[in-house]
Each structure stands twice: as C-alpha cells, then as structure tokens.
Design a protein around this motif. Structure first.
Motif, PDB file in Angstrom:
ATOM      1  N   GLN A  74      -5.334  -4.415  -1.579  1.00 32.31           N
ATOM      2  CA  GLN A  74      -5.592  -5.278  -0.333  1.00 32.31           C
ATOM      3  C   GLN A  74      -4.619  -5.100   0.689  1.00 32.31           C
ATOM      4  O   GLN A  74      -3.327  -4.565   0.176  1.00 32.31           O
ATOM      5  N   GLY A  75      -4.805  -5.365   1.964  1.00 32.23           N
ATOM      6  CA  GLY A  75      -3.839  -5.083   2.954  1.00 32.23           C
ATOM      7  C   GLY A  75      -4.150  -3.986   3.979  1.00 32.23           C
ATOM      8  O   GLY A  75      -3.480  -3.986   4.995  1.00 32.23           O
ATOM      9  N   SER A  78      -2.223  -0.350   7.018  1.00 34.54           N
ATOM     10  CA  SER A  78      -1.063  -1.033   7.461  1.00 34.54           C
ATOM     11  C   SER A  78       0.050  -1.405   6.327  1.00 34.54           C
ATOM     12  O   SER A  78       0.951  -1.023   6.088  1.00 34.54           O
ATOM     13  N   MET A  79      -0.745  -1.884   5.013  1.00 31.37           N
ATOM     14  CA  MET A  79       0.330  -2.011   3.764  1.00 31.37           C
ATOM     15  C   MET A  79       0.609  -0.687   3.198  1.00 31.37           C
ATOM     16  O   MET A  79       1.809  -0.949   2.943  1.00 31.37           O
ATOM     17  N   GLU A  80      -0.088   0.107   3.408  1.00 33.37           N
ATOM     18  CA  GLU A  80       0.377   1.542   2.766  1.00 33.37           C
ATOM     19  C   GLU A  80       1.512   2.260   3.621  1.00 33.37           C
ATOM     20  O   GLU A  80       2.251   2.939   3.171  1.00 33.37           O
ATOM     21  N   ARG A  83       3.970   0.710   1.488  1.00 31.77           N
ATOM     22  CA  ARG A  83       4.083   1.194   0.002  1.00 31.77           C
ATOM     23  C   ARG A  83       4.465   2.320  -0.266  1.00 31.77           C
ATOM     24  O   ARG A  83       5.223   2.826  -1.071  1.00 31.77           O
ATOM     25  N   GLN A 108       8.009   1.686   9.457  1.00 30.58           N
ATOM     26  CA  GLN A 108       8.330   0.979   7.996  1.00 30.58           C
ATOM     27  C   GLN A 108       9.020   1.812   7.341  1.00 30.58           C
ATOM     28  O   GLN A 108       9.922   1.154   6.308  1.00 30.58           O
ATOM     29  N   GLY A 198     -10.026  -5.032   5.269  1.00 31.38           N
ATOM     30  CA  GLY A 198      -9.239  -6.051   4.077  1.00 31.38           C
ATOM     31  C   GLY A 198      -8.807  -4.959   2.955  1.00 31.38           C
ATOM     32  O   GLY A 198      -7.978  -5.515   2.346  1.00 31.38           O
ATOM     33  N   SER A 200      -7.664  -1.007   1.291  1.00 29.61           N
ATOM     34  CA  SER A 200      -7.264  -0.016   1.407  1.00 29.61           C
ATOM     35  C   SER A 200      -7.582   0.916   0.139  1.00 29.61           C
ATOM     36  O   SER A 200      -7.606   0.405  -1.072  1.00 29.61           O
ATOM     37  N   ASN A 236     -10.705  -7.664  -4.482  1.00 29.01           N
ATOM     38  CA  ASN A 236     -11.853  -8.008  -3.501  1.00 29.01           C
ATOM     39  C   ASN A 236     -13.136  -7.567  -3.911  1.00 29.01           C
ATOM     40  O   ASN A 236     -13.477  -6.396  -3.575  1.00 29.01           O
TER      41      ASN A 236
END
Length: 355
Positions: A74-75, A78-80, A83, A108, A198, A200, A236
């Motif tokens: 999830q995320g 952009s979360m990756e 990460r 990031q 929502g 990835s 999800n």
C-alpha cells in the motif's frame, strides 16, 4: 454509458471485463453470498486470489522461478521512493534523473546517504533519455525510471552496473517485452497498467536484501513483507482482486508479447499524425518517444482553444498535459482501444479546416 475516449495518465482505463468482474464481486464474491469488500484478507478464498496474482505478476514478465518475490503493498509508487533506499542504501546510490518522478525518488534517498546523479535530461526539459552513462563501481544500487509519464520519454535498454538495478516501471509495466531479469527490483504504482490506485506492485530478487546494516521498521522492510506474503498488514482485498482480473485478461490476450503489438500500433497511429501535421509539435525527441504517454503541443496558442472544443465534441477526456509540463498528453495504456486513438487523430486532422 456514454462512449468516451479517456486518455487519463492515471488512474487509467482497465478492460471492460475487469470492471464487470470487479463490480460483480463487490455484490457477491464467487457465489459466496459475501461482498468482496467484506471477506477476510486471511480467508482461503482471498489467499487463492493473492497467490494467483503473485504468480501472474512474475510469470508475465518471465520472472517466475528466478528467485524473485511479488509483493502487493500500500502507498503507491511514492512509498517505494522511500522503501528502496531504506532497504538498499548503505552509503551511496546512483540515480538517473529523467523527470519529475525520478527527482522525487532522489529526494527521498538523500535521507539515507549520498545520492550521485549519474546523468540528467533536465537541461532540455526532460525531452530525451541520457546515453553513454558512466556508472562507477561501488554504488549500493542504480535507480532509473523506465517510462517518464509527464514528459513522454521511454528507455529502450537497461543501465548496466556492478550493483543492483532498481527500476520505477509504474507507467509501462506489462506493456512491452523487456528483459526484466536484468533488473533486481521493479516497482510500479498499480494505477497505470495493473489495477486501481492505492497499491504498489514490487517484484524483487530476494538475494539483494540484508546488506545495509541498519535496523528497518517492519512496515518499511521488504524482507518482512516477503516473509508475511504481502500480509504484514490488512491487504487491499479489492485492489488485489482487481489486479488479478487485469493480469488474467493480459494472460488470456497472449501476454506481454501480444499487448506490445497492440500498443505499438496505437503509438504509431498517433505519432504519424503528429509528424504529418505541421501545426502539431511533438515534445519528446523522436528516438526516445514513449509508447505509453505521447506528449505534444501546438505551434500557435490560438490552436489550443480549437483543439479543446473539438475534443469536447468528440468526448475525448483527460488529454491535457501534466501541470508541470503543459501542452497535451495522450496516455495509451494497455486497455485503451485503437478506436480512441483513431478518434483523437481524427480531431487533429479536423483542425485543418478550423485554423
């Protein structure tokens, strides 16, 4: 429903049968009498969905049985951005800057060590892909973005280095034949060619972890997510099931090889019109043009109002360029039909009588 031609860069179109299957599952999942939205993410029914989705995610890119894991997290992409350095950067990583999303990923990474900009196309507003890049040894990883959604450029090859290769493949994953086994970590926001926003999707070679020496929070730890089979937290369910339907559609179509032929034809149709019409200007250098996101503009400002009016009359939607780039952008993701491209080309030609 009104017939429209949706060129949205994301969330993008999905095949009609995917919409139908997802809608039916919301009402009654596989004849269970339960909505897909109400089943347990640890039920045997959903575990079967997750396992098949993971298998297809790898097999469609030729990565099944090659030491890779498939994660549905999830995320979004952009979360990756966060990460990836959390898990891979020990002291210094190399980034190739070909657009807005590359820049965000670099920003990031600066929290975890030194970011070396190996090459950049910023000098000409990201209209090309840098070539003959000198990549030094000793980097923790090299990161690049395979397709630049905003500026309409696309890599044809894969950077070579003596360290892991990381690729943000958000906007062209599953769209063309690509030697993905040369890449150690692929991540993609699902909302381009895989499923709803929502999520990835991360496809990663298992052997590249555990080398940073840092303690990683479990939520950010790829190894933790692999160990828990993408179920470290509540999955999800709807998003993953919709991804599965789309991956099945692609498999049944003939896989990536089949969709590449379709995508090539769509891109060729639109680029042919752009090159033929003297009042239209392609924004990306010809040799680096994306087959997923076609960017263009008009030579005179007054032509834009004419084009906008004709698009509205033809039910062509979401054709404006990204807010940071301007102009126009037609996103030709897998589910977009040739008829929509033909409708856009017809509008471009129809401008001859209006200008």
């Amino acid at each position: 429903m009104i017939q429209v031609h949706n060129f949205c860069a994301g969330p993008c179109l999905l095949p009609d049968e995917v919409y139908k299957g997802a809608a039916e599952a919301v009402l009654d999942f596989n004849g269970s009498g339960l909505s897909l939205l109400s089943i347990s993410h640890r039920s045997k029914e959903f575990m079967a969905v997750l396992e098949e989705a993971q298998q297809l995610a790898l097999s469609l890119l030729g990565l099944e049985g090659k030491g890779y894991s498939a994660l549905f997290l999830q995320g979004g992409a952009s979360m990756e951005f966060l990460r990836v350095p959390y898990n891979l950067m020990k002291s210094k990583a190399g980034y190739i800057n070909t657009g807005n999303w590359s820049s965000k990923a670099m920003a990031q990474a600066t929290a975890f060590g030194e970011v070396s900009v190996l090459a950049s196309s910023e000098d000409r507003n990201y209209s090309y892909i840098p070539q003959q890049i000198n990549i030094p040894s000793g980097l923790d990883y090299v990161h690049y973005t395979s397709n630049n959604t905003i500026y309409g450029t696309q890599w044809q090859d894969i950077p070579q280095a003596d360290c892991p290769i990381v690729c943000d493949m958000s906007s062209d994953i599953y769209s063309r034949v690509y030697d993905c086994e040369q890449i150690d970590l692929i991540y993609a926001g699902a909302q381009k060619n895989i499923g709803p926003a929502g999520l990835s999707v991360v496809l990663v070679r298992d052997s590249i972890f555990g080398k940073t020496g840092r303690s990683i929070p479990q939520m950010m730890d790829y190894a933790e997510h692999i160990d828990k089979g993408s179920l470290y937290h509540t999955a999800n369910v709807f998003g993953i099931y919709t991804c599965l339907l789309n991956l099945r559609w692609l498999r049944n179509l003939g896989g990536v090889q089949a969709i590449e032929k379709i995508n090539n034809q769509k891109a060729a149709t639109l680029y042919s019109a752009i090159d033929e019409l003297d009042y239209v200007v392609g924004l990306a250098d010809v040799e680096y043009r994306s087959k997923m996101n076609v960017t263009f503009d008009f030579k005179e400002e007054r032509m834009k109002e004419i084009f906008d009016t004709l698009c509205k009359e033809a039910s062509i939607l979401n054709i404006k360029g990204h807010r940071v780039a301007g102009g126009y952008r037609a996103s030709l993701y897998n589910a977009l039909k040739q008829q929509s491209v033909d409708a856009l080309v017809e509008v471009l030609h129809a401008m001859k009588t209006k200008i």
